[in-house]
Design a protein around this motif. Structure first.
Motif, PDB file in Angstrom:
ATOM      1  N   ALA A 159       0.769  -1.154   0.134  1.00 51.63           N
ATOM      2  CA  ALA A 159       0.003   0.157   0.162  1.00 51.63           C
ATOM      3  C   ALA A 159       0.945   1.445   0.033  1.00 51.63           C
ATOM      4  CB  ALA A 159      -0.957  -0.053   1.302  1.00 51.63           C
ATOM      5  N   ILE A 160       0.305   2.479  -0.425  1.00 49.41           N
ATOM      6  CA  ILE A 160       0.790   3.651  -0.047  1.00 49.41           C
ATOM      7  C   ILE A 160       0.708   4.257   1.128  1.00 49.41           C
ATOM      8  CG2 ILE A 160       1.189   6.093  -0.961  1.00 49.41           C
ATOM      9  CD1 ILE A 160       2.292   4.230  -2.753  1.00 49.41           C
ATOM     10  N   GLU A 161       1.532   4.499   2.022  1.00 49.97           N
ATOM     11  CA  GLU A 161       1.176   5.386   3.481  1.00 49.97           C
ATOM     12  C   GLU A 161       1.708   6.715   3.349  1.00 49.97           C
ATOM     13  OE1 GLU A 161       1.075   3.192   7.299  1.00 49.97           O
ATOM     14  OE2 GLU A 161       3.178   3.781   7.247  1.00 49.97           O
ATOM     15  N   ILE A 162       1.034   7.721   3.854  1.00 51.07           N
ATOM     16  CA  ILE A 162       1.440   8.843   4.243  1.00 51.07           C
ATOM     17  C   ILE A 162       1.547   9.061   5.650  1.00 51.07           C
ATOM     18  CG2 ILE A 162       0.961  11.483   4.084  1.00 51.07           C
ATOM     19  CD1 ILE A 162      -0.520  11.104   1.367  1.00 51.07           C
ATOM     20  N   PRO A 202       4.966  15.083  -3.201  1.00 52.86           N
ATOM     21  CA  PRO A 202       4.898  13.616  -3.778  1.00 52.86           C
ATOM     22  C   PRO A 202       5.754  12.605  -3.062  1.00 52.86           C
ATOM     23  CG  PRO A 202       4.876  15.135  -5.606  1.00 52.86           C
ATOM     24  CD  PRO A 202       5.386  15.968  -4.369  1.00 52.86           C
ATOM     25  N   GLU A 203       6.846  12.939  -2.736  1.00 56.88           N
ATOM     26  CA  GLU A 203       7.774  11.921  -2.102  1.00 56.88           C
ATOM     27  C   GLU A 203       7.253  11.537  -0.601  1.00 56.88           C
ATOM     28  OE1 GLU A 203       8.515  15.900  -0.422  1.00 56.88           O
ATOM     29  OE2 GLU A 203       8.387  15.499  -2.460  1.00 56.88           O
ATOM     30  N   VAL A 204       6.223  12.141  -0.068  1.00 55.22           N
ATOM     31  CA  VAL A 204       5.877  11.597   1.312  1.00 55.22           C
ATOM     32  C   VAL A 204       5.053  10.434   1.224  1.00 55.22           C
ATOM     33  CG1 VAL A 204       5.974  13.747   2.274  1.00 55.22           C
ATOM     34  CG2 VAL A 204       3.531  12.977   1.352  1.00 55.22           C
ATOM     35  N   GLN A 205       4.753  10.119  -0.077  1.00 55.77           N
ATOM     36  CA  GLN A 205       3.880   8.717  -0.417  1.00 55.77           C
ATOM     37  C   GLN A 205       4.796   7.640  -0.115  1.00 55.77           C
ATOM     38  OE1 GLN A 205       0.174   9.724  -3.155  1.00 55.77           O
ATOM     39  NE2 GLN A 205       2.156  10.391  -3.960  1.00 55.77           N
ATOM     40  N   LEU A 206       4.744   6.758   0.660  1.00 51.55           N
ATOM     41  CA  LEU A 206       5.786   5.615   0.813  1.00 51.55           C
ATOM     42  C   LEU A 206       5.111   4.315   0.388  1.00 51.55           C
ATOM     43  CD1 LEU A 206       6.929   6.616   4.519  1.00 51.55           C
ATOM     44  CD2 LEU A 206       8.000   7.223   2.188  1.00 51.55           C
ATOM     45  N   TYR A 207       5.919   3.489  -0.450  1.00 52.20           N
ATOM     46  CA  TYR A 207       5.258   2.220  -0.702  1.00 52.20           C
ATOM     47  C   TYR A 207       5.670   1.174   0.496  1.00 52.20           C
ATOM     48  CZ  TYR A 207       4.417  -1.846  -3.931  1.00 52.20           C
ATOM     49  OH  TYR A 207       3.984  -3.159  -4.234  1.00 52.20           O
ATOM     50  N   VAL A 208       4.966   0.654   1.099  1.00 50.44           N
ATOM     51  CA  VAL A 208       4.937  -0.071   2.215  1.00 50.44           C
ATOM     52  C   VAL A 208       4.401  -1.664   2.190  1.00 50.44           C
ATOM     53  CG1 VAL A 208       5.445   1.835   3.774  1.00 50.44           C
ATOM     54  CG2 VAL A 208       3.286   0.984   3.504  1.00 50.44           C
ATOM     55  N   GLU A 209       4.831  -2.276   3.122  1.00 51.86           N
ATOM     56  CA  GLU A 209       4.123  -3.663   3.322  1.00 51.86           C
ATOM     57  C   GLU A 209       3.283  -3.592   4.604  1.00 51.86           C
ATOM     58  OE1 GLU A 209       4.605  -8.430   2.984  1.00 51.86           O
ATOM     59  OE2 GLU A 209       6.091  -7.096   2.449  1.00 51.86           O
ATOM     60  N   LYS A 210       1.936  -3.822   4.639  1.00 54.17           N
ATOM     61  CA  LYS A 210       1.082  -3.667   5.508  1.00 54.17           C
ATOM     62  C   LYS A 210       0.149  -4.872   5.959  1.00 54.17           C
ATOM     63  CE  LYS A 210      -1.163   0.307   6.218  1.00 54.17           C
ATOM     64  NZ  LYS A 210      -0.367   0.898   7.357  1.00 54.17           N
ATOM     65  N   PRO A 211      -0.134  -5.205   7.169  1.00 52.47           N
ATOM     66  CA  PRO A 211      -1.158  -6.240   7.289  1.00 52.47           C
ATOM     67  C   PRO A 211      -2.413  -6.184   6.311  1.00 52.47           C
ATOM     68  CG  PRO A 211      -0.263  -5.514   9.392  1.00 52.47           C
ATOM     69  CD  PRO A 211       0.022  -4.689   8.328  1.00 52.47           C
ATOM     70  N   ALA A 212      -2.728  -7.008   5.849  1.00 52.94           N
ATOM     71  CA  ALA A 212      -4.037  -7.088   5.046  1.00 52.94           C
ATOM     72  C   ALA A 212      -5.376  -6.979   5.805  1.00 52.94           C
ATOM     73  CB  ALA A 212      -4.394  -8.308   4.053  1.00 52.94           C
ATOM     74  N   PRO A 213      -6.250  -5.878   5.461  1.00 52.05           N
ATOM     75  CA  PRO A 213      -7.491  -6.081   6.296  1.00 52.05           C
ATOM     76  C   PRO A 213      -8.191  -7.542   6.721  1.00 52.05           C
ATOM     77  CG  PRO A 213      -7.676  -4.648   4.253  1.00 52.05           C
ATOM     78  CD  PRO A 213      -6.328  -5.440   4.275  1.00 52.05           C
ATOM     79  N   GLY A 214      -8.501  -7.729   7.789  1.00 53.44           N
ATOM     80  CA  GLY A 214      -9.310  -8.625   8.194  1.00 53.44           C
ATOM     81  C   GLY A 214     -10.514  -9.156   7.517  1.00 53.44           C
ATOM     82  N   GLN A 215     -11.235  -9.752   8.198  1.00 52.57           N
ATOM     83  CA  GLN A 215     -12.605 -10.002   7.947  1.00 52.57           C
ATOM     84  C   GLN A 215     -13.698  -8.550   7.715  1.00 52.57           C
ATOM     85  OE1 GLN A 215     -14.273 -12.390   6.279  1.00 52.57           O
ATOM     86  NE2 GLN A 215     -16.536 -11.708   6.588  1.00 52.57           N
TER      87      GLN A 215
END
Length: 324
Positions: free
Chosen positions: A3-6, A12-25
């Protein structure tokens, strides 16, 4: 998931491409969607810059499309496997998105998911501008700024369907060709004229236009007011060039009893019925060929910063998309 995280507002550079836990149910009234495409809109830039409130840290983006993976309690309109699109759902720059049921709409057969992921914000904005903010009538002349942009292209088409004469403004020769191909009767290149309002008035026999649709903001606001005829209407729906400073309302009097309105999409899709009607008319236009939608660029999700830079440069014609 990616996901992108701010974590702070800024460029524009404050948008970080990161790995995050997927949403649950999904929770009550929610659907979980696997993203096909996320639309890139000027409101995303405004939020990233801090012009519009944004809770940080967060995942940005508000428009997208995809396939339903799971539904939460109380959901009745969608089931796993359905193709959906949505608007005004913060968190859309992610591979999986939790979408409130009332913010989503089914994508008809015959419309691909990438188109659906980018057409709703621009299409519904053009729709309420042409049909509600100032419902142009046959024989009237109107001015559309950034006529080769994402909203401008669809807005011009809708105004022409209503019988209006459309003057469009653009910045380049290539954009002039695009604007004319989408219905503009006259095109003014504001980079090539010293007095935009004077040129618009020359095209209207000195009277001015019945309405101006202005999503550019600070750079065009004064010329927009000066381009209006007596009792004309300025529909200011964005600020791509920056926010308009506070306005002395007496300018509306001296300009000829003018009307100024500042509409916002969320107020024109305030109910599920209105959302269904407005989005449905956009989809029907695409299906019957009366509307043409242009995707100007598709970027990997990781390159959200580049998509924002390109959109801010106003060098593109049409919609920009992020894809996983």
């Amino acid at each position: 998931m990616h996901a992108i995280e701010i974590r702070e507002t800024g460029g524009p550079e404050v948008q970080l491409y990161v790995e995050k836990p997927a949403p649950g149910q999904p929770g009550e009234g929610q659907i979980l969607v696997e993203l096909a495409a996320a639309g890139v809109n000027f409101i995303d830039l405004y939020r990233r810059e801090g012009r519009y409130p944004l809770p940080v840290p967060c995942v940005p983006g508000e428009e997208g499309s995809g396939v339903v993976l799971a539904t939460g309690p109380g959901v009745t309109r969608f089931a796993p496997g359905d193709r959906v699109a949505w608007t005004t759902v913060l968190g859309s720059y992610a591979e999986r998105v939790l979408v409130p049921e009332d913010k989503a709409i089914a994508v008809p057969d015959g419309i691909d998911l990438r188109t659906a992921g980018g057409v709703l914000v621009h299409g519904m904005t053009a729709h309420f501008l042409a049909h509600d903010s100032y419902p142009a009538r046959a024989g009237e002349t109107v001015l559309v700024h950034a006529a080769a942009g994402g909203v401008g292209l669809l807005l011009t088409q809708m105004l022409k369907r209503r019988g209006a004469r459309v003057i469009g403004t653009v910045s380049t020769e290539e954009k002039e060709r695009t604007a004319r191909a989408n219905g503009c009767d006259e095109v003014v290149r504001y980079t090539a004229t010293g007095d935009l309002a004077a040129e618009v008035r020359a095209l209207t026999g000195g009277e001015g236009v019945h309405a101006v649709y202005d999503g550019v903001g600070a750079a065009t606001f004064d010329a927009s007011l000066d381009s209006l005829r007596t009792r004309g209407t300025l529909v200011l729906f964005g600020g791509a060039s920056g926010a308009v400073p506070p306005v002395d309302v007496m300018r509306l009097l001296w300009g000829g009893s003018l009307t100024l309105t500042r509409p916002y999409l969320e107020h024109f899709r305030a109910t599920a019925e209105e959302f269904e009607r407005r989005a449905g008319e956009v989809f029907r236009g695409l299906l019957d060929g009366s509307l043409t939608f242009t995707v100007a660029g598709t970027y990997p999700l990781a390159e959200a910063h580049r998509a924002h830079t390109d959109l801010a440069s106003r060098a593109t014609s049409g919609k920009l998309l992020l894809v996983p």
